[in-house]
Write an enzyme that holds these catalytic residues in place. Sequence first.
Site, PDB file in Angstrom:
ATOM      1  N   GLU A  35      -2.936  -5.089   3.602  1.00 15.74           N
ATOM      2  CA  GLU A  35      -3.854  -5.463   2.506  1.00 15.74           C
ATOM      3  C   GLU A  35      -3.647  -6.939   2.242  1.00 15.74           C
ATOM      4  O   GLU A  35      -2.688  -7.316   1.567  1.00 15.74           O
ATOM      5  CB  GLU A  35      -3.493  -4.686   1.239  1.00 15.74           C
ATOM      6  CG  GLU A  35      -3.652  -3.198   1.373  1.00 15.74           C
ATOM      7  CD  GLU A  35      -3.274  -2.467   0.088  1.00 15.74           C
ATOM      8  OE1 GLU A  35      -2.882  -3.111  -0.908  1.00 15.74           O
ATOM      9  OE2 GLU A  35      -3.372  -1.240   0.092  1.00 15.74           O
ATOM     10  N   ASP A  92      -1.796  12.858 -13.117  1.00 21.74           N
ATOM     11  CA  ASP A  92      -0.625  12.478 -12.332  1.00 21.74           C
ATOM     12  C   ASP A  92       0.416  13.584 -12.512  1.00 21.74           C
ATOM     13  O   ASP A  92       0.112  14.639 -13.071  1.00 21.74           O
ATOM     14  CB  ASP A  92      -0.094  11.093 -12.767  1.00 21.74           C
ATOM     15  CG  ASP A  92       0.764  10.449 -11.692  1.00 21.74           C
ATOM     16  OD1 ASP A  92       0.214   9.796 -10.789  1.00 21.74           O
ATOM     17  OD2 ASP A  92       2.011  10.626 -11.727  1.00 21.74           O
ATOM     18  N   ARG A 137       1.842   4.966 -15.276  1.00 20.34           N
ATOM     19  CA  ARG A 137       0.489   5.004 -14.711  1.00 20.34           C
ATOM     20  C   ARG A 137      -0.461   5.841 -15.580  1.00 20.34           C
ATOM     21  O   ARG A 137      -1.650   5.531 -15.687  1.00 20.34           O
ATOM     22  CB  ARG A 137       0.550   5.556 -13.287  1.00 20.34           C
ATOM     23  CG  ARG A 137       1.257   4.589 -12.342  1.00 20.34           C
ATOM     24  CD  ARG A 137       1.543   5.174 -10.989  1.00 20.34           C
ATOM     25  NE  ARG A 137       1.993   4.133 -10.061  1.00 20.34           N
ATOM     26  CZ  ARG A 137       2.320   4.358  -8.807  1.00 20.34           C
ATOM     27  NH1 ARG A 137       2.267   5.589  -8.305  1.00 20.34           N
ATOM     28  NH2 ARG A 137       2.693   3.376  -8.027  1.00 20.34           N
ATOM     29  N   ILE A 177      -4.649   3.280  -6.063  1.00 23.52           N
ATOM     30  CA  ILE A 177      -6.017   3.644  -5.646  1.00 23.52           C
ATOM     31  C   ILE A 177      -6.647   4.582  -6.676  1.00 23.52           C
ATOM     32  O   ILE A 177      -7.827   4.442  -7.026  1.00 23.52           O
ATOM     33  CB  ILE A 177      -6.040   4.244  -4.224  1.00 23.52           C
ATOM     34  CG1 ILE A 177      -5.404   3.250  -3.228  1.00 23.52           C
ATOM     35  CG2 ILE A 177      -7.465   4.583  -3.800  1.00 23.52           C
ATOM     36  CD1 ILE A 177      -5.292   3.756  -1.796  1.00 23.52           C
ATOM     37  N   THR A 199       0.607   3.441   2.096  1.00 21.04           N
ATOM     38  CA  THR A 199       0.942   3.595   3.517  1.00 21.04           C
ATOM     39  C   THR A 199       2.228   2.813   3.852  1.00 21.04           C
ATOM     40  O   THR A 199       3.052   3.273   4.639  1.00 21.04           O
ATOM     41  CB  THR A 199      -0.249   3.094   4.371  1.00 21.04           C
ATOM     42  OG1 THR A 199      -1.392   3.846   3.975  1.00 21.04           O
ATOM     43  CG2 THR A 199      -0.012   3.287   5.853  1.00 21.04           C
ATOM     44  N   CYS A 232     -18.329   2.404  20.889  1.00 15.33           N
ATOM     45  CA  CYS A 232     -18.264   3.860  21.080  1.00 15.33           C
ATOM     46  C   CYS A 232     -19.352   4.532  20.227  1.00 15.33           C
ATOM     47  O   CYS A 232     -19.965   3.889  19.369  1.00 15.33           O
ATOM     48  CB  CYS A 232     -16.869   4.375  20.728  1.00 15.33           C
ATOM     49  SG  CYS A 232     -16.534   4.417  18.948  1.00 15.33           S
ATOM     50  N   CYS A 289       0.845  -1.201   0.000  1.00 20.02           N
ATOM     51  CA  CYS A 289       0.000   0.000   0.000  1.00 20.02           C
ATOM     52  C   CYS A 289       0.877   1.247   0.000  1.00 20.02           C
ATOM     53  O   CYS A 289       2.033   1.196   0.447  1.00 20.02           O
ATOM     54  CB  CYS A 289      -0.839  -0.057   1.280  1.00 20.02           C
ATOM     55  SG  CYS A 289      -1.850   1.386   1.575  1.00 20.02           S
ATOM     56  N   CYS A 293     -13.945  -0.912  18.147  1.00 25.80           N
ATOM     57  CA  CYS A 293     -14.380  -1.422  19.463  1.00 25.80           C
ATOM     58  C   CYS A 293     -15.843  -1.865  19.432  1.00 25.80           C
ATOM     59  O   CYS A 293     -16.292  -2.605  20.282  1.00 25.80           O
ATOM     60  CB  CYS A 293     -14.177  -0.355  20.547  1.00 25.80           C
ATOM     61  SG  CYS A 293     -15.382   0.998  20.512  1.00 25.80           S
ATOM     62  N   CYS A 314     -18.928   3.980  16.439  1.00 25.68           N
ATOM     63  CA  CYS A 314     -19.288   2.633  15.987  1.00 25.68           C
ATOM     64  C   CYS A 314     -20.805   2.494  15.979  1.00 25.68           C
ATOM     65  O   CYS A 314     -21.381   1.949  15.032  1.00 25.68           O
ATOM     66  CB  CYS A 314     -18.665   1.585  16.914  1.00 25.68           C
ATOM     67  SG  CYS A 314     -16.908   1.349  16.625  1.00 25.68           S
ATOM     68  N   HIS A 366       5.046   4.934   2.888  1.00 28.61           N
ATOM     69  CA  HIS A 366       5.337   5.957   3.907  1.00 28.61           C
ATOM     70  C   HIS A 366       6.193   5.342   5.023  1.00 28.61           C
ATOM     71  O   HIS A 366       7.143   5.955   5.505  1.00 28.61           O
ATOM     72  CB  HIS A 366       4.043   6.499   4.532  1.00 28.61           C
ATOM     73  CG  HIS A 366       3.270   7.433   3.626  1.00 28.61           C
ATOM     74  ND1 HIS A 366       3.609   8.751   3.442  1.00 28.61           N
ATOM     75  CD2 HIS A 366       2.171   7.222   2.862  1.00 28.61           C
ATOM     76  CE1 HIS A 366       2.751   9.318   2.602  1.00 28.61           C
ATOM     77  NE2 HIS A 366       1.861   8.402   2.229  1.00 28.61           N
TER      78      HIS A 366
HETATM   79  N1  LIG Z   1      -6.922   7.609   4.331  1.00 31.70           N
HETATM   80  C1  LIG Z   1      -6.787   6.310   4.135  1.00 31.70           C
HETATM   81  O1  LIG Z   1      -7.538   5.499   4.688  1.00 31.70           O
HETATM   82  C2  LIG Z   1      -5.755   5.826   3.180  1.00 31.70           C
HETATM   83  C3  LIG Z   1      -5.681   4.463   2.888  1.00 31.70           C
HETATM   84  C4  LIG Z   1      -4.754   4.036   1.939  1.00 31.70           C
HETATM   85  C5  LIG Z   1      -3.900   4.954   1.317  1.00 31.70           C
HETATM   86  N2  LIG Z   1      -3.987   6.272   1.667  1.00 31.70           N
HETATM   87  C6  LIG Z   1      -3.166   7.280   0.992  1.00 31.70           C
HETATM   88  O2  LIG Z   1      -3.703   7.468  -0.311  1.00 31.70           O
HETATM   89  C7  LIG Z   1      -2.687   7.946  -1.196  1.00 31.70           C
HETATM   90  C8  LIG Z   1      -2.718   7.143  -2.475  1.00 31.70           C
HETATM   91  O3  LIG Z   1      -2.087   5.912  -2.343  1.00 31.70           O
HETATM   92  P1  LIG Z   1      -1.648   5.073  -3.614  1.00 31.70           P
HETATM   93  O4  LIG Z   1      -0.918   3.907  -3.086  1.00 31.70           O
HETATM   94  O5  LIG Z   1      -2.786   4.848  -4.519  1.00 31.70           O
HETATM   95  O6  LIG Z   1      -0.726   6.088  -4.425  1.00 31.70           O
HETATM   96  P2  LIG Z   1       0.836   6.403  -4.431  1.00 31.70           P
HETATM   97  O7  LIG Z   1       1.173   7.147  -3.191  1.00 31.70           O
HETATM   98  O8  LIG Z   1       1.584   5.177  -4.827  1.00 31.70           O
HETATM   99  O9  LIG Z   1       0.906   7.349  -5.721  1.00 31.70           O
HETATM  100  C9  LIG Z   1       0.647   8.714  -5.730  1.00 31.70           C
HETATM  101  C10 LIG Z   1       0.688   9.189  -7.193  1.00 31.70           C
HETATM  102  O10 LIG Z   1       0.491  10.597  -7.184  1.00 31.70           O
HETATM  103  C11 LIG Z   1       1.283  11.143  -8.215  1.00 31.70           C
HETATM  104  N3  LIG Z   1       1.513  12.586  -8.002  1.00 31.70           N
HETATM  105  C12 LIG Z   1       2.543  13.220  -7.387  1.00 31.70           C
HETATM  106  N4  LIG Z   1       2.375  14.552  -7.444  1.00 31.70           N
HETATM  107  C13 LIG Z   1       1.198  14.764  -8.089  1.00 31.70           C
HETATM  108  C14 LIG Z   1       0.495  15.932  -8.453  1.00 31.70           C
HETATM  109  N5  LIG Z   1       0.951  17.172  -8.151  1.00 31.70           N
HETATM  110  N6  LIG Z   1      -0.693  15.782  -9.098  1.00 31.70           N
HETATM  111  C15 LIG Z   1      -1.180  14.544  -9.413  1.00 31.70           C
HETATM  112  N7  LIG Z   1      -0.522  13.419  -9.090  1.00 31.70           N
HETATM  113  C16 LIG Z   1       0.648  13.518  -8.447  1.00 31.70           C
HETATM  114  C17 LIG Z   1       2.567  10.325  -8.188  1.00 31.70           C
HETATM  115  O11 LIG Z   1       3.288  10.420  -9.412  1.00 31.70           O
HETATM  116  C18 LIG Z   1       2.000   8.915  -7.922  1.00 31.70           C
HETATM  117  O12 LIG Z   1       1.745   8.227  -9.133  1.00 31.70           O
HETATM  118  C19 LIG Z   1      -1.372   7.857  -0.403  1.00 31.70           C
HETATM  119  O13 LIG Z   1      -1.077   9.157   0.109  1.00 31.70           O
HETATM  120  C20 LIG Z   1      -1.713   6.914   0.724  1.00 31.70           C
HETATM  121  O14 LIG Z   1      -0.916   7.119   1.864  1.00 31.70           O
HETATM  122  C21 LIG Z   1      -4.899   6.710   2.573  1.00 31.70           C
HETATM  123 ZN   LIG Z   2      -3.697   0.310   2.602  1.00 36.06          ZN
HETATM  124 ZN   LIG Z   3     -15.682   2.233  18.456  1.00 33.79          ZN
END
Ligand SMILES: NC(=O)c1ccc[n+]([C@@H]2O[C@H](COP(=O)([O-])OP(=O)(O)OC[C@H]3O[C@@H](n4cnc5c(N)ncnc54)[C@H](O)[C@@H]3O)[C@@H](O)[C@H]2O)c1
Ligand SMILES: [Zn+2]
Ligand SMILES: [Zn+2]
Length: 351
Positions: free
Chosen positions: A72, A202, A208, A182, A48, A103, A46, A100, A106, A51
């Site tokens: 995942e 992108d 991509r 995503i 994440t 809460c 993912c 949980c 939930c 990160h």
């Molecule tokens: N909130 C949640 O529950 C949750 C869950 C999963 C992932 N996420 C987050 O969602 C995001 C997407 O994840 P992913 O794995 O699909 O993607 P990723 O992080 O692998 O890819 C991000 C894409 O954005 C592009 N990018 C960079 N700068 C850009 C710009 N200015 N304009 C447009 N595109 C640009 C990059 O080239 C890359 O292809 C991540 O930040 C991830 O941490 C959040």
């Molecule tokens: Zn995830």
């Molecule tokens: Zn809860």
Amino acid sequence: MSEIPSTMLGWVKAEDRPDGFLQKELPVPVPKHGEVLVKTHSTSICGTDLHIWKWDEWSRANVDLGTVTGHETCGTIIGVGEGVEDRIGEQVSIECHIACWACPRCEEGNAHVCENGSIFGVHKHGAFAPYFCVPSINARTNPSDLSLPLASIQDPLGNAIHTLTGGPVEGSTIAIHGLGPIGLFSVMVAKMMGAEKIIAVDWDNKFRMDLATRLGADVVLGKDDDVVRSILEQTDGRGVDNSCEFSGSPEAIKNAIRSTRMGGYLNVLSVYGNELIDIPMNDIVFRYLHLKGINGRKMWGTWEKMHALFSAGFDPSPIITHRFPYHDFKKAMKIVSDGNCGKVILEFEVD
Ligand SMILES: NC(=O)c1ccc[n+]([C@@H]2O[C@H](COP(=O)([O-])OP(=O)(O)OC[C@H]3O[C@@H](n4cnc5c(N)ncnc54)[C@H](O)[C@@H]3O)[C@@H](O)[C@H]2O)c1
Ligand SMILES: [Zn+2]
Ligand SMILES: [Zn+2]
């Protein structure tokens, strides 16, 4: 099925630095009350996890060293804790938000933002390992028409569906900012749900951007385009009905704010490496935007929508571009870091 061993080799975020992962011998976990033990079939990587690999500010604040990460995932239930019956042998995929169920959040149907919630594979040991335990309710039975090798992608596909359906989709104009897995899933889902026009954006990831075109995006934009102007031109000067932000780039969210129509919807799933970013606040106010943070998947509404898509023939396989044996985790992370990929999956040994 062979006997359950007492130890396994799992990937642990062990050191306080980028990468910092070690493959370690660990005890195979024993399911507690209400939990199931799953033999991992595959675990996908993912954003994440990237990160956590990069060890940015968000990861350092959220992940303890020593954690088996990876959330995942899918596999087969091979053991149950007290209070769980009749689940051995089921093929399941994991909802990583552990709630949980008591809460106010939930109780109102928002268990994905449970006040006492935690994330499997982030706050607790996860599935970059051959066995893991989760609460039984988090192990969702796979639809019978979904092949197990593809099943781990339900977590990010669910993110895509949850984000996209934060605004109108059928008959609407949609902008997808960020074409990671995503964002790519969102292009496919928007197409399948009958969006009128899909604009995919992108920065410079040609791999991509080309894939988005093949998946049915009507327009694909990148760093050489004036993104806001192009989106306005594509929408009779109005802006799109529904913008989704999946890039984590401060530039992209600014573009999204300025290219969503008056009274439109802007749904943000991205995690930003730095918490504080400048955004054009007055645009949000005067454009009367519905700005929504999206976290996880609705439990279980998003899963139901996703299973309905599978029943209607949704096939995520074009987005799964690489598979590696799980011992090659670092090779897989290198591909994910380089970004010349859709979804990357680690495969485990299965009987
Ligand atoms: N909130 C949640 O529950 C949750 C869950 C999963 C992932 N996420 C987050 O969602 C995001 C997407 O994840 P992913 O794995 O699909 O993607 P990723 O992080 O692998 O890819 C991000 C894409 O954005 C592009 N990018 C960079 N700068 C850009 C710009 N200015 N304009 C447009 N595109 C640009 C990059 O080239 C890359 O292809 C991540 O930040 C991830 O941490 C959040
Ligand atoms: Zn995830
Ligand atoms: Zn809860």
